[in-house]
Design a protein around this motif. Structure first.
Motif, short mmCIF file in Angstrom:
data_model
loop_
_atom_site.label_atom_id
_atom_site.label_comp_id
_atom_site.label_asym_id
_atom_site.label_seq_id
_atom_site.Cartn_x
_atom_site.Cartn_y
_atom_site.Cartn_z
N GLY A 92 -5.67 6.72 2.16
CA GLY A 92 -5.21 5.35 1.96
C GLY A 92 -6.04 4.28 2.62
O GLY A 92 -5.64 3.11 2.64
N TYR A 93 -7.22 4.64 3.14
CA TYR A 93 -8.04 3.67 3.85
C TYR A 93 -9.15 3.10 2.97
O TYR A 93 -9.75 3.83 2.16
CB TYR A 93 -8.68 4.30 5.08
CG TYR A 93 -7.68 4.88 6.04
CD1 TYR A 93 -6.84 4.06 6.78
CD2 TYR A 93 -7.57 6.26 6.20
CE1 TYR A 93 -5.91 4.61 7.65
CE2 TYR A 93 -6.64 6.81 7.07
CZ TYR A 93 -5.81 5.98 7.79
OH TYR A 93 -4.89 6.51 8.65
N ALA A 94 -9.44 1.83 3.16
CA ALA A 94 -10.73 1.31 2.71
C ALA A 94 -11.76 1.81 3.71
O ALA A 94 -11.49 1.89 4.91
CB ALA A 94 -10.71 -0.21 2.68
N LEU A 97 -6.05 -3.77 2.96
CA LEU A 97 -5.91 -2.34 3.23
C LEU A 97 -6.16 -2.03 4.70
O LEU A 97 -6.94 -2.72 5.37
CB LEU A 97 -6.92 -1.56 2.40
CG LEU A 97 -6.63 -1.38 0.91
CD1 LEU A 97 -7.89 -1.01 0.16
CD2 LEU A 97 -5.56 -0.30 0.73
N HIS A 112 -5.55 1.40 -6.02
CA HIS A 112 -5.20 0.23 -5.22
C HIS A 112 -6.03 -0.96 -5.66
O HIS A 112 -7.18 -0.82 -6.07
CB HIS A 112 -5.42 0.51 -3.73
CG HIS A 112 -4.75 -0.49 -2.84
ND1 HIS A 112 -5.31 -1.72 -2.57
CD2 HIS A 112 -3.58 -0.45 -2.18
CE1 HIS A 112 -4.49 -2.40 -1.77
NE2 HIS A 112 -3.44 -1.65 -1.52
N TRP A 140 0.83 -1.20 0.00
CA TRP A 140 0.00 0.00 0.00
C TRP A 140 0.86 1.25 0.00
O TRP A 140 1.88 1.32 0.67
CB TRP A 140 -0.91 -0.01 1.23
CG TRP A 140 -1.68 1.27 1.36
CD1 TRP A 140 -2.86 1.59 0.77
CD2 TRP A 140 -1.30 2.42 2.12
NE1 TRP A 140 -3.24 2.84 1.10
CE2 TRP A 140 -2.30 3.39 1.93
CE3 TRP A 140 -0.20 2.73 2.91
CZ2 TRP A 140 -2.25 4.63 2.53
CZ3 TRP A 140 -0.16 3.97 3.51
CH2 TRP A 140 -1.17 4.91 3.32
N GLY A 153 -2.21 5.31 7.95
CA GLY A 153 -2.50 5.99 6.69
C GLY A 153 -1.82 7.34 6.62
O GLY A 153 -0.93 7.65 7.42
N SER A 155 0.16 5.73 -0.40
CA SER A 155 -0.68 6.85 -0.77
C SER A 155 0.18 7.86 -1.53
O SER A 155 1.37 8.00 -1.25
CB SER A 155 -1.29 7.50 0.46
OG SER A 155 -2.13 8.56 0.09
N ARG A 195 -12.62 2.19 -1.81
CA ARG A 195 -11.19 1.88 -1.78
C ARG A 195 -10.38 2.98 -2.45
O ARG A 195 -10.87 3.64 -3.37
CB ARG A 195 -10.94 0.54 -2.49
CG ARG A 195 -11.42 -0.65 -1.68
CD ARG A 195 -11.44 -1.93 -2.49
NE ARG A 195 -12.60 -1.97 -3.37
CZ ARG A 195 -12.93 -3.03 -4.11
NH1 ARG A 195 -12.17 -4.11 -4.07
NH2 ARG A 195 -13.99 -3.00 -4.87
N ASP A 222 -6.87 -5.44 6.16
CA ASP A 222 -5.81 -6.02 6.97
C ASP A 222 -6.35 -6.15 8.39
O ASP A 222 -6.67 -5.14 9.03
CB ASP A 222 -4.59 -5.10 6.95
CG ASP A 222 -3.43 -5.63 7.78
OD1 ASP A 222 -3.64 -6.55 8.60
OD2 ASP A 222 -2.32 -5.11 7.63
#
Length: 650
Positions: free
Chosen positions: A448-450, A418, A413, A15, A645, A17, A409, A496
């Motif tokens: 960067g987060y789901a 995530l 990505h 991952w 993130g 960002s 998402r 994750d």
């Protein structure tokens, strides 16, 4: 050391960002709100949001020149409006009382001359003060709240409004005919039930009344004409159904009703008001009807819009021509469409189209040439190609109840492993998450987060049974639904399991804190904004309100203080094993700041890490841009520290 380990883990799963989050991009207000076309098609009325107010401008369509405007004083807003005729727009006002995140309707109606620019407050408590704008003329104050009911297309100077008196917590509604030039009103109907809303036929006759007494049981009444008695059509107590009027057929004989079902979503039923015959004309397998589709140039219902799981339309039999029109618009604009207004002859239509990546654009469609062109965008600063995609999801709760929700998402990505923010909605009852563009989930995805959202039991839009099964389930089955959705995301490989945080506001804040009480090893942190955390205290507060509100709270939340204490996060702080971020507004009357204070005190006594933000001048949410910047910067710092993130850009 923990933060370094988090960065190493991020490298393992691949991952990354692109950059720190530009808060200004996601906190910037839309340029335009509602847009509606005048009956003759020559003008547009457009609401314009500012930092501390919402105004309205009238624009000449031929050259996009402003012909009139209304800018209220600070804290005041145009909540809704209609074209009363080609010369006047009737505005419903709202006010920010430093109590709530969103402005609340004040029951005031303002008439704006769109060619001369002169305006006048016609109904409302501030008639004698001239307080909402410099153009308002003084009149005697009026102790009623008024709401727009029917623009009466056969009369160019009068409309129908419904009014509630100030002197009752469960008011008896009246329908009144009002002159939009003078404000003169005449009562034409009184509701047979309190807290009622009306439905008129195409002759402007008030025919249906839907309301409830202090028991909160829905009752629907009908009358055949202006001089006949009201007759009870449906009583929820005896039928077990809720029936909501949607409109009348062209001959005023058939009434269309949205009717709750024993299971599944509500159905649209055509009811012959003379013979009593009923037939289902539309029912979706998943979602409830949320808006009525009318034949262009008329108020005749021909179909309904459905929000869940994604926006789509259903049409009643015999309206294939309108359905073809919608399908062609959807194909041309490559997404769902909504006709927001049109000319009285049906030749020009104003069409709105937006989706999960675009706040929306307005198009003018010529029904004769079959061509559409864009005239306004709600938010030009948003590039759909750079926005995150929101996908509808479906799963089953542990007891088999179908659940629907959304997964957002980050752009670019592949969607696996995530860090994830679980975002339960507020309300909770009757509210639902949808797939429209949402700034907060876009902001979180940019970090960067789901983002996982689930319409747990008690949510609206999925049928009465789904709503009803949430009764008295705070911290119980409603919470299990959030847990089950989280575990589903892990099992599907989207999240994750070592980097999941709960975050929410209002009821969502309660669910975030109860989530880490119930599942101490599932989440790594919890964030709650303007939440309630002590249910016995909340219920004692609700009993001080109107009788109907106390009854509602008892029926839906419960009245057993021992049972409520057992699902109150502030009384269970010792079970929480993760860091917590709390935020409150000093003027909040929905979730008073004492709830946040009690939660923070309980965590500190239990030796748990907690950070607290308090905004003294805010209410149930954070309304001022400076406060929003402080809040979201802190939230991103908190999430970055615990699940890794991006933070906000300097």
């Amino acid at each position: 050391m923990r933060h370094l380990l988090g960065l190493l883990l991020l490298g393992v799963v691949g991952w990354a960002s692109a950059a720190p989050v530009d808060l200004e991009h996601y906190l910037k207000r839309d340029e335009f709100g509602q847009v509606r076309l005048s009956p003759d098609g020559r003008l547009l009325a457009v609401t314009v949001p500012f930092e501390d107010r919402t105004g309205l401008v009238a624009i000449r369509r031929s050259d996009m020149t402003v012909t009139a405007n209304f800018y209220p004083t600070a804290g005041n807003h145009v909540a809704d409006f209609v074209w009363a005729n080609n010369e006047r727009v009737l505005l419903a006002l709202a006010e920010k009382f430093f109590l709530l995140e969103q402005p609340q309707p004040t029951g005031e109606l303002y008439s704006l001359d769109v060619r001369g620019g002169r305006g006048e407050l016609l109904v409302g408590y501030r008639l004698d003060s001239g307080g909402t704008g410099s153009l308002i003329q003084r009149r005697q104050s009026d102790a009623v709240s008024a709401f727009i009911l029917d623009t009466l297309e056969s009369d160019s100077h009068e409309v129908l409004i419904r009014t509630w008196p100030f002197d009752s917590s469960s008011p008896t509604t009246r329908a009144e005919r009002m002159d939009v030039r003078t404000g003169k009103r005449t009562v034409v109907a009184r509701a047979p039930v309190r807290r009622a809303e009306f439905e008129t036929d195409h002759s402007g006759v008030v025919r249906l009344a839907l309301g409830a007494e202090s028991d909160n049981a829905s009752k629907l009444y009908h009358r055949s004409g202006p001089d006949t008695e009201w007759e009870l059509v449906n009583d929820q107590i005896s039928s077990g159904r809720v029936e909501v009027p949607l409109g009348f057929s062209v001959d005023n004989r058939t009434a269309y009703l949205s009717v709750s079902q024993p299971s599944g979503p509500d159905a649209v039923v055509a009811w012959d008001t003379e013979s009593g015959e009923r037939s289902v004309v539309a029912q979706d397998p998943v979602g409830d009807p949320v808006r009525v589709i009318v034949r262009p140039g008329t108020r005749i219902p021909v179909g309904v819009e459905i929000d869940l799981p994604t926006p789509h339309t259903l049409f009643f039999p015999g309206n294939e021509d309108v359905e073809r029109l919608y399908r062609s618009l959807e194909a041309a604009l490559q997404g769902p469409v909504r006709v927001t207004s049109g000319t009285s002859d049906g030749q020009l239509l104003l069409v709105f189209s937006g989706d999960d990546r675009n706040p929306g654009d307005y198009y003018l469609f010529d029904n004769q040439s079959k061509r559409a062109h864009r005239i306004l965008s709600r938010a030009k600063h948003v590039d759909p190609a750079r926005s995150a995609t929101t996908t509808a999801i479906a799963l089953s709760a542990r007891d088999g109840l179908p659940l629907h929700g959304y997964l957002t998402r980050p752009v670019g990505h592949d969607g696996s492993a995530l860090p994830m923010v679980v975002l339960p909605h507020g309300g909770p009852y009757g509210i639902h998450d949808g797939s429209d563009y949402e700034y907060e989930r876009q902001l979180l995805a940019a970090a960067g987060y789901a983002v996982l959202q689930v319409n747990f039991r008690g949510s609206g839009g999925l049928g009465y049974r789904h709503w009803q099964t949430g009764a008295r389930q705070w911290g119980l089955a409603m919470q299990d639904d959030v847990t089950d959705a989280t575990r589903w995301a892990i099992e599907q490989g989207f999240a994750d399991p070592a980097r999941i945080c709960l975050h929410g506001a209002s009821y969502g804040a309660y669910a975030a804190l109860m989530g880490v009480v119930r599942e101490p090893s599932l989440y790594r942190c919890a964030s709650g904004s303007v939440g309630v955390y002590d249910l016995p205290v909340m219920q004692r507060e609700s009993r001080r309100e109107a009788r109907w509100m106390g009854n509602w709270s008892r029926d839906w939340v419960g009245d057993d203080e021992i049972a409520l204490a057992a699902v109150s996060p502030n009384r269970l702080a010792e079970r929480i094993q993760v860091p917590v971020l709390l935020a409150s507004g000093g003027q909040d009357t929905i979730a008073p700041p004492r709830h946040t204070e009690m939660m923070a005190t309980a965590l500190r006594r239990a030796g748990k890490p907690v950070q607290v933000l308090h905004f003294p001048t805010e209410g149930h949410g954070f309304y001022k841009p400076d406060n929003q910047r402080v809040y979201y910067r802190k939230l991103l710092d908190f999430l970055a520290e615990h699940i890794g993130g991006e933070r906000a850009a300097p």
